[in-house]
Design an enzyme around this catalytic site. Structure first.
Site, mmCIF file in Angstrom:
data_model
loop_
_atom_site.group_PDB
_atom_site.id
_atom_site.type_symbol
_atom_site.label_atom_id
_atom_site.label_comp_id
_atom_site.label_asym_id
_atom_site.label_seq_id
_atom_site.Cartn_x
_atom_site.Cartn_y
_atom_site.Cartn_z
ATOM 1 N N HIS A 1 0.798 -1.204 0.108
ATOM 2 C CA HIS A 1 0.040 0.106 -0.009
ATOM 3 C C HIS A 1 0.881 1.137 0.004
ATOM 4 O O HIS A 1 1.995 1.505 0.571
ATOM 5 C CB HIS A 1 -0.787 0.060 1.270
ATOM 6 C CG HIS A 1 -1.657 -1.163 1.245
ATOM 7 N ND1 HIS A 1 -2.650 -1.728 0.257
ATOM 8 C CD2 HIS A 1 -1.735 -2.327 1.989
ATOM 9 C CE1 HIS A 1 -3.232 -2.739 0.875
ATOM 10 N NE2 HIS A 1 -2.619 -3.194 1.803
ATOM 11 N N SER B 1 -29.255 5.790 -11.241
ATOM 12 C CA SER B 1 -28.487 4.826 -11.974
ATOM 13 C C SER B 1 -28.171 3.740 -10.710
ATOM 14 O O SER B 1 -28.571 3.716 -9.529
ATOM 15 C CB SER B 1 -27.220 5.289 -12.034
ATOM 16 O OG SER B 1 -26.310 5.836 -11.288
#
Length: 1091
Positions: free
Chosen positions: A520, A775
């Site tokens: 990360h 949506s």
């Protein structure tokens, strides 16, 4: 006196016009005046105080030929940065520089080099304020309504009109009288001389009333004083304009002139009125009354609205001019004011403040925002104290947090903000990407502080914070880094680049389906009927756009690999959901949240809710590439992949339009908001893939899960589906609907400003939905995703010149998304990109870059298509019964010279073609052989003939536009696909495309607007960005540049513009997939800057 009423002569006011004045007198006077009048073309590169960034025309006139001084209005000189040129009647153009702008009254001076005017004979216009009288016939000479020279006639009707009120949050003059005449001046005439028949300027044109022919003129008494002081300083210190100091005193209060009738109603005693009438000039009609007091100013808590002013230092004061003279002569000293409040006499002693000390001369620019101390002008408008931290322009960072213009910042990152230095100190402690609270107040809601969350610019799209300070010696505002180089803000940005570079060099574990290692990494209109006559009226115009079974095994393999990753099975199965709970042994918190799912929700909604995500997308204004039509988008997406170190969300491209975006994800299943990044933009289909870091979810990682995709079987008409999505409050909503048409071809026309539009797509239509703004996804009753319910952007056109952005929603079959997902997971060879610290190959898309549309076979027969082909196509697809025709080829594509508009595509490799998917499958087959030449053997029908063609295909990545150049305030990029879809590129070598322009920039000033290609600069071709950079790198500051452009309509044009590297350095922004960073690099600037 500024506005005394004239004495009576023979019982009548002196309003007669001299009978001896003839037309010849006016001709001689104007012949002297016109050469000294100049058209001022001003550009404000930054918003500041009461002004916004922009370009405008105005007027000025020479008042000192020897020293080179031009008089005009303050709102023309502007309180902030300004770049100006003066053009005289013979079209000679010279640069002019701000010399002085009055803090209150509407006048200012530009300076110029007298030797720069080589061919014009002119004389300065003398100033004679005493010559103004009621009834005087005047002429207003200037750039009215954009004309170079306009002469308007009028007669002075009033000398004691109150100062016009232009805007409640903009510049307004006060504490002065104005003159009024019905001359009908309009925009562009600001700063025009108001002359009499002897060619003397008796007033300065300033504003007008749009609902009538009334024009407003500023008296010249204070102008003459300022000009004389400038001359004195000039004589004493030479040409050092920084030595010019004009004393201006203030008590931070506004007076109004009220008639004696009104003052008596306010409580003025009779004896006081008699005394004032006795000692005042004959014809005096009233007294000065306090109208407003600025909080915490010298007069605050001492004077109140309604107080009647009687004496200053023992002198009776009834006129603005007398009052201002006394204050200007007493800067830093105390004055005694005698007033009457409701009939009670009071005496107060106040210290006169330096007006220049409360007029800001510096500002902070950070992430496109302009922030500076609150000026006296705005403090008076808003009734806040001077010096507070004021937002003149919100820019990107603040507007993203919904902080509006005209806000006052009260707290930032938990620290009180009293002055600009406090804000700079806080910013210097913050790292890029930090999210901190900000409190602000707005004058329209002054008694409530509003709190928002501000995200510090983390990508380096904007330059580090710059502090600009006015330099009166040069007329420029000089910039320097506002924060130390060792501050976290700068260091974190550099460290981000350094870490990325280290990762690109160090050995990294590349991704594979079963081996994912986590690495990360942590940029004008006046209200009412009164207006000034520059920016708002003569602003430069701007613009400131039966699915094949071949892939069945691949689709199944995607589902199997997703299950192997543990993205579904480890989060509970369908039986758990039917029981009303989602359980995970390692997270009681996640279990509690999951149990809150409503028992009234459908099974599909309960299954899919943990995979739903709400998007909030922001696009920085300085990086609005590819014709993106908004800076802010909302929408719903669905998680299609979720592992320990990678999460992928699918969403439509009307929500994520460009890769250069700030994206925040909010999850329906867990109350957290995390950033995300665009990793794939499909060049044709209306979907994008966005990646997030699962480790940022904390305990929520155990609750959030990926949806199961169901690409097969394909949806058919009459099938029942569940439409599921999220409301803005993150509440899952669903309804059962029926498929009415599973294969409707999308037909979206090009917008005025070309932007992404879905082409060569078939979409799904429902009988009922939740409206055009909702949506989500379409699932079966078990919650398996069959389609993305996506938002499409289009533009509705009304008539020839009116258009309106519009959106609609349709379903996108999930198979296209599952194909891309499979390639990412399986590690299909492609260009590498760093995602969450891991280098991953990203898929390439092979395309036939041709826009197609379906035609019914019945119509095709009418065009001459043979019965054999009609029968063959109908047999291949008895549902659609259509043939695909060419609407146009994308310019620069390999098919451009081969296919023509109207061609019917009958077959590829002898296989009949009936739908877009057939062509996509044919293109994908070309990627399977290692030695593929990338061409399609096509059979087409053209003008009654069958023709066999070999047509090449193009390969595109999913990065979108990854490079741009900002030159002279224009955003320049290589032509994107929506532009190339128009069907042509300039013959002059294609050129680079102007996508946007900035207000107040050189391109705004000289008219190099968007929607055109730059094909040459100073005669050198610029076919691409690299060649363009090489050309502009050699251009110097203040150098005129010849630019050849071609508009989208094909019309060529040549224009010139002057480069301004001081306010508009040339820089580029480039995305590097290997390091997952956007890098800003300065190409050319006057002084070194931290990129």
């Amino acid at each position: 006196m500024e506005s005394p009423v004239k004495e009576e002569v023979g019982g009548e006011l002196a309003m007669e016009i001299e009978s001896s004045v003839t037309a010849e007198d006016w001709r001689r006077a104007l012949s002297r005046v016109v050469p000294a009048v100049a058209v001022l073309r001003t550009t404000a590169p930054r918003a500041f105080d009461t002004e916004v960034a922009g370009a405008s025309y105005a007027t000025g006139f020479v008042v000192d030929k020897a020293r080179g001084i031009i008089l005009t209005n303050r709102h023309v000189v502007k309180p902030g940065p300004v770049v100006s040129e003066a053009m005289f009647v013979n079209r000679e153009e010279i640069p002019v520089y701000p010399l002085y702008r009055d803090p209150v009254h509407d006048f200012g001076f530009f300076r110029y080099d007298p030797g720069a005017i080589k061919f014009l004979k002119y004389e300065e216009i003398p100033l004679d304020p005493e010559a103004a009288s009621v009834g005087l016939e005047i002429r207003v000479v200037g750039n009215d309504s954009g004309e170079k020279v306009s002469i308007l006639a009028g007669t002075l009707a009033r000398l004691d009109r109150e100062a016009p009120h232009y805007k409640k949050d903009g510049y307004n003059d006060f504490n002065t009288f104005y003159m009024q005449a019905a001359s009908g001046t309009k925009g562009g005439s600001s700063g025009s001389p108001v002359v009499d028949c002897q060619g003397r300027a008796v007033a300065l044109n300033a504003g007008s009333k749009s609902s009538s022919a009334s024009a407003f003129f500023l008296p010249l008494e204070r102008v003459v004083r300022a000009l004389n002081l400038i001359r004195d300083c000039w004589d004493a210190f030479g040409i050092k304009s920084e030595s010019v100091y004009i004393p201006r005193g203030t008590l931070q209060m506004t007076f109004q002139h009220k008639g004696f009738e009104e003052t008596r109603r306010l409580g003025l005693r009779n004896e006081t009125e008699q005394m004032v009438r006795l000692v005042s000039p004959a014809g005096e009609t009233g007294m000065l009354v306090v109208d407003s007091v600025v909080p915490e100013g010298p007069a605050h808590k001492h004077l109140e609205p309604g107080d009647v002013l009687v004496h200053i230092n023992g002198e009776v004061v009834t006129q603005f001019l007398v009052m201002e003279t006394l204050l200007d002569d007493s800067v830093g000293k105390e004055v005694n004011l005698e007033i009457e409040r409701g009939g009670v006499p009071l005496t107060v002693k106040l210290e006169v403040e330096d007006l220049h000390s409360i007029t800001p001369n510096h500002f902070l620019e950070v992430s496109g925002a302009v922030i500076h101390p609150l000026s006296y002008q705005q403090a008076r408008n808003f009734r806040f104290k001077c010096g507070l931290v004021y937002v003149a322009e919100a820019g990107y960072m603040l507007s993203r947090a919904s902080v509006p213009r005209h806000s006052i910042i009260k707290k930032f990152a938990g620290e009180d903000i009293e002055k600009l230095d406090d804000l700079i100190a806080v910013i210097s402690k913050l790292s890029r990407g930090a999210r901190v609270p900000l409190e602000y107040v707005k004058y329209t809601d002054r008694y409530r502080n509003k709190s928002v969350l501000v995200t510090i610019d983390q990508h380096g799209w904007y330059a580090p914070p710059q502090l600009y300070t006015r330099n009166d010696a040069t007329g420029l505002w000089n910039a320097k880094l506002a924060i130390p180089l060792e501050s976290p803000f700068v260091v974190s940005h550099r460290a981000g680049h350094m870490d990325a570079n280290l990762n690109s060099v160090s050995p990294l574990t590349e991704s594979s389906p079963m081996d994912l290692k986590c690495q990360h990494e942590s940029e004008n209109t006046a209200d009412g009927c009164v207006k000034m006559q520059t920016d708002e009226e003569i602003a430069v115009d701007g613009s400131h756009s039966g699915e094949d079974s071949i892939i069945e095994k691949k689709r199944r393999r995607v589902d199997e690999e997703i299950a192997a990753e543990g993205t579904i099975s480890s989060f509970g199965d369908l039986d758990d959901i039917k029981d009303g709970a989602l359980r995970h042994p390692s997270s009681m918190e996640g279990s509690d949240l999951a149990q809150t799912i409503s028992s009234n929700a459908s099974l599909a909604e309960q299954v899919i809710e943990p995979a739903l995500v709400m998007f909030e997308v922001h696009v920085p204004p300085i990086c609005m590439l590819d014709g993106v039509h908004s800076q802010h988008f909302f929408g719903t997406g669905v998680i299609i992949y979720h592992s320990d170190c990678l999460g992928l969300v699918a969403v439509d491209r009307n929500t994520v339009a460009v890769s250069i975006s700030d994206i925040m994800l909010s999850f329906a299943a867990y109350p957290i908001e995390i950033p995300a990044e665009v990793v794939f933009l499909h060049p044709v289909h209306n979907f994008a893939l966005v990646a997030y870091d699962p480790s940022a979810l904390g305990a929520g990682a155990s609750v959030i899960r990926a949806a199961k995709l169901l690409p097969e079987p394909a949806l058919r008409r009459g099938d029942s589906v569940y439409l599921v999505g999220l409301s803005r409050s993150l509440q899952a909503t669903s309804r059962k609907s029926t498929i009415t048409n599973p294969c409707t071809a999308v037909n979206i026309g090009s917008a005025d400003c070309p932007r992404y539009r879905a082409i060569n797509m078939e979409v799904i239509e429902l009988d009922t939905d939740f409206g055009s703004s909702f949506s989500g996804i379409l699932t079966d009753e078990q919650g398996r995703v069959q389609a993305l319910w996506a938002s499409f952007s289009t533009q509705l056109k009304y008539g020839c010149s009116t258009s309106e952005d519009h959106q609609f929603v349709r379903g996108i079959p999930i198979y296209a998304i599952s194909q891309v997902l499979e390639k990412i997971i399986s590690g299909t060879p492609g260009p590498f990109r760093l995602i969450n610290g891991i280098r991953r190959p990203m898929p390439l898309v092979r395309l036939l870059e041709v826009e197609l549309y379906p035609t019914l076979l019945s119509k095709a027969r009418s065009y001459g298509l043979s019965d054999n082909w009609v029968q063959a196509l109908a047999k291949k697809d008895p549902v659609r019964r259509q043939v695909l025709r060419v609407k146009g080829c994308l310019a620069g594509s390999k098919a451009e010279k081969l296919l023509e508009q109207g061609d019917m595509i009958l077959a590829i490799n002898k296989e009949p073609i009936t739908c877009f998917l057939d062509i996509e499958n044919a293109c994908q087959k070309l990627d399977q052989p290692i030695d593929s030449d990338g061409v399609l053997n096509m059979t087409i029908f053209r003008q009654g003939k069958e023709i066999d063609l070999v047509v090449g295909t193009d390969v595109r990545d999913g990065n979108g536009s990854t490079r741009m150049v900002n030159w002279c305030g224009s955003i320049i990029q290589d032509p994107h696909s929506a532009v190339r879809a128009l069907g042509f590129l300039p013959k002059e070598g294609h050129g680079v495309y102007v996508a946007r322009w900035c207000h107040g920039s050189p391109v705004h000033r000289y008219g190099l607007y968007a929607l055109q290609w730059i094909v040459e600069v100073n005669g050198q071709p610029t076919p691409d960005l690299e060649s363009f950079i090489q050309v502009v790198k050699g251009l110097e500051d203040r150098e005129f540049v010849r630019v050849k452009t071609v508009h989208l309509n094909g019309k060529p044009r040549v224009l010139t513009l002057k480069q301004d590297l001081h306010y508009w350095p040339t820089w580029e922004l480039t995305f590097e997939p290997e390091t997952d960073t956007w890098k800003r690099r300065t190409i050319k600037a006057l002084q070194p800057t931290v990129a």
